[in-house]
Design a protein around this motif. Sequence first.
Motif, PDB file in Angstrom:
ATOM      1  N   PHE A  65      44.175  -9.520  45.153  1.00 34.41           N
ATOM      2  CA  PHE A  65      43.628  -9.235  46.480  1.00 34.41           C
ATOM      3  C   PHE A  65      42.102  -9.247  46.506  1.00 34.41           C
ATOM      4  CE2 PHE A  65      44.542  -5.083  44.543  1.00 34.41           C
ATOM      5  CZ  PHE A  65      43.298  -4.486  44.587  1.00 34.41           C
ATOM      6  N   VAL A  66      41.477  -9.397  45.354  1.00 33.95           N
ATOM      7  CA  VAL A  66      40.011  -9.474  45.290  1.00 33.95           C
ATOM      8  C   VAL A  66      39.628 -10.939  45.467  1.00 33.95           C
ATOM      9  CG1 VAL A  66      37.949  -9.037  43.911  1.00 33.95           C
ATOM     10  CG2 VAL A  66      39.900  -7.473  43.770  1.00 33.95           C
ATOM     11  N   LEU A  67      39.443 -11.342  46.706  1.00 33.24           N
ATOM     12  CA  LEU A  67      39.151 -12.742  47.015  1.00 33.24           C
ATOM     13  C   LEU A  67      37.742 -12.874  47.567  1.00 33.24           C
ATOM     14  CD1 LEU A  67      42.520 -13.811  48.640  1.00 33.24           C
ATOM     15  CD2 LEU A  67      41.640 -14.450  46.401  1.00 33.24           C
ATOM     16  N   THR A  68      36.777 -12.895  46.669  1.00 29.64           N
ATOM     17  CA  THR A  68      35.393 -13.071  47.092  1.00 29.64           C
ATOM     18  C   THR A  68      35.149 -14.549  47.381  1.00 29.64           C
ATOM     19  OG1 THR A  68      34.576 -13.468  44.855  1.00 29.64           O
ATOM     20  CG2 THR A  68      34.670 -11.158  45.584  1.00 29.64           C
ATOM     21  N   PRO A  69      34.114 -14.866  48.148  1.00 30.62           N
ATOM     22  CA  PRO A  69      33.793 -16.279  48.382  1.00 30.62           C
ATOM     23  C   PRO A  69      33.575 -17.049  47.073  1.00 30.62           C
ATOM     24  CG  PRO A  69      32.625 -14.910  49.955  1.00 30.62           C
ATOM     25  CD  PRO A  69      33.269 -13.971  48.952  1.00 30.62           C
ATOM     26  N   LEU A  70      32.944 -16.410  46.086  1.00 31.14           N
ATOM     27  CA  LEU A  70      32.715 -17.091  44.808  1.00 31.14           C
ATOM     28  C   LEU A  70      34.036 -17.346  44.090  1.00 31.14           C
ATOM     29  CD1 LEU A  70      30.836 -18.269  42.686  1.00 31.14           C
ATOM     30  CD2 LEU A  70      30.570 -15.958  41.744  1.00 31.14           C
ATOM     31  N   ARG A  71      34.913 -16.373  44.067  1.00 28.80           N
ATOM     32  CA  ARG A  71      36.206 -16.574  43.399  1.00 28.80           C
ATOM     33  C   ARG A  71      36.989 -17.700  44.070  1.00 28.80           C
ATOM     34  NH1 ARG A  71      40.885 -12.060  42.116  1.00 28.80           N
ATOM     35  NH2 ARG A  71      42.177 -13.449  40.871  1.00 28.80           N
ATOM     36  N   ARG A  72      37.017 -17.710  45.395  1.00 28.49           N
ATOM     37  CA  ARG A  72      37.729 -18.780  46.115  1.00 28.49           C
ATOM     38  C   ARG A  72      37.183 -20.152  45.731  1.00 28.49           C
ATOM     39  NH1 ARG A  72      37.052 -15.434  50.911  1.00 28.49           N
ATOM     40  NH2 ARG A  72      38.937 -14.238  51.173  1.00 28.49           N
ATOM     41  N   ARG A  73      35.872 -20.235  45.692  1.00 29.58           N
ATOM     42  CA  ARG A  73      35.243 -21.532  45.385  1.00 29.58           C
ATOM     43  C   ARG A  73      35.530 -21.959  43.952  1.00 29.58           C
ATOM     44  NH1 ARG A  73      29.267 -23.595  46.768  1.00 29.58           N
ATOM     45  NH2 ARG A  73      29.436 -25.611  45.762  1.00 29.58           N
ATOM     46  N   LEU A  74      35.385 -21.033  43.009  1.00 28.23           N
ATOM     47  CA  LEU A  74      35.597 -21.381  41.606  1.00 28.23           C
ATOM     48  C   LEU A  74      37.040 -21.783  41.334  1.00 28.23           C
ATOM     49  CD1 LEU A  74      33.442 -18.653  39.860  1.00 28.23           C
ATOM     50  CD2 LEU A  74      32.940 -21.095  40.050  1.00 28.23           C
ATOM     51  N   GLN A  75      37.981 -21.148  42.002  1.00 27.75           N
ATOM     52  CA  GLN A  75      39.376 -21.484  41.771  1.00 27.75           C
ATOM     53  C   GLN A  75      39.737 -22.872  42.303  1.00 27.75           C
ATOM     54  OE1 GLN A  75      41.250 -17.917  43.342  1.00 27.75           O
ATOM     55  NE2 GLN A  75      41.485 -17.103  41.282  1.00 27.75           N
ATOM     56  N   GLN A  76      38.854 -23.456  43.082  1.00 28.63           N
ATOM     57  CA  GLN A  76      39.054 -24.828  43.564  1.00 28.63           C
ATOM     58  C   GLN A  76      38.386 -25.856  42.653  1.00 28.63           C
ATOM     59  OE1 GLN A  76      37.575 -24.826  47.561  1.00 28.63           O
ATOM     60  NE2 GLN A  76      39.205 -23.532  48.320  1.00 28.63           N
ATOM     61  N   GLU A  77      37.558 -25.397  41.724  1.00 29.71           N
ATOM     62  CA  GLU A  77      36.828 -26.298  40.829  1.00 29.71           C
ATOM     63  C   GLU A  77      37.731 -26.721  39.669  1.00 29.71           C
ATOM     64  OE1 GLU A  77      33.630 -27.328  41.179  1.00 29.71           O
ATOM     65  OE2 GLU A  77      33.105 -26.083  42.890  1.00 29.71           O
ATOM     66  N   SER A  78      37.811 -28.014  39.399  1.00 27.70           N
ATOM     67  CA  SER A  78      38.670 -28.514  38.315  1.00 27.70           C
ATOM     68  C   SER A  78      38.179 -28.056  36.944  1.00 27.70           C
ATOM     69  CB  SER A  78      38.745 -30.035  38.359  1.00 27.70           C
ATOM     70  OG  SER A  78      37.461 -30.598  38.200  1.00 27.70           O
ATOM     71  N   TRP A  79      36.893 -27.855  36.770  1.00 27.78           N
ATOM     72  CA  TRP A  79      36.350 -27.451  35.471  1.00 27.78           C
ATOM     73  C   TRP A  79      36.520 -25.954  35.213  1.00 27.78           C
ATOM     74  CZ3 TRP A  79      32.603 -23.733  35.653  1.00 27.78           C
ATOM     75  CH2 TRP A  79      31.947 -23.548  36.867  1.00 27.78           C
ATOM     76  N   PHE A  80      36.902 -25.191  36.226  1.00 21.66           N
ATOM     77  CA  PHE A  80      37.020 -23.738  36.084  1.00 21.66           C
ATOM     78  C   PHE A  80      38.502 -23.354  36.066  1.00 21.66           C
ATOM     79  CE2 PHE A  80      36.415 -19.244  37.144  1.00 21.66           C
ATOM     80  CZ  PHE A  80      35.343 -18.951  36.334  1.00 21.66           C
ATOM     81  N   ALA A  81      39.179 -23.743  35.006  1.00 24.98           N
ATOM     82  CA  ALA A  81      40.624 -23.522  34.901  1.00 24.98           C
ATOM     83  C   ALA A  81      40.924 -22.080  34.511  1.00 24.98           C
ATOM     84  CB  ALA A  81      41.199 -24.464  33.852  1.00 24.98           C
ATOM     85  N   PRO A  82      42.070 -21.574  34.955  1.00 27.82           N
ATOM     86  CA  PRO A  82      42.439 -20.210  34.570  1.00 27.82           C
ATOM     87  C   PRO A  82      42.724 -20.136  33.078  1.00 27.82           C
ATOM     88  CG  PRO A  82      44.217 -21.233  35.796  1.00 27.82           C
ATOM     89  CD  PRO A  82      43.053 -22.179  35.830  1.00 27.82           C
ATOM     90  N   PRO A  83      42.302 -19.051  32.432  1.00 28.01           N
ATOM     91  CA  PRO A  83      42.589 -18.898  30.999  1.00 28.01           C
ATOM     92  C   PRO A  83      44.042 -18.483  30.802  1.00 28.01           C
ATOM     93  CG  PRO A  83      41.491 -16.955  31.839  1.00 28.01           C
ATOM     94  CD  PRO A  83      41.550 -17.946  32.980  1.00 28.01           C
TER      95      PRO A  83
END
Length: 117
Positions: free
Chosen positions: A75-93
């Motif tokens: 539920f912690v959806l900051t603008p930065l988190r939203r953007r990073l989760q759309q970036e192909s280079w920023f994959a979830p660990p």
Amino acid sequence: MVRAGKAATDEPGETIRTWAIDKNADVVVWTDLPSNFERQRSKAFSLDEARLHLQELSPEGKAKAAEYIYRAPGFVLTPLRRRLQQESWFAPPNLARFEVPAPWVRVINARKIAKAQ
């Protein structure tokens, strides 16, 4: 609401207070720390600057940043988190390797146990 620090405005505090009431939370822990982005980067914080900063990190630094961001509750959806989760280079660990639950899970579980008794 008990606060140790004081933000420039109380908008975040009121947002958190409203959220806590809505979620019927007994306790909310929030650090209310000021940003050090501009001091560290010599540039004002923006989504573009934050993204650029993260892209410039070492592979280990990127992995730690990704772990920190992806381990935050959903539920912690900051603008930065939203953007990073759309970036192909920023994959979830691979978070499955972490055995210790986030502190908020322990608080919620303790609350459920206390209500059950």
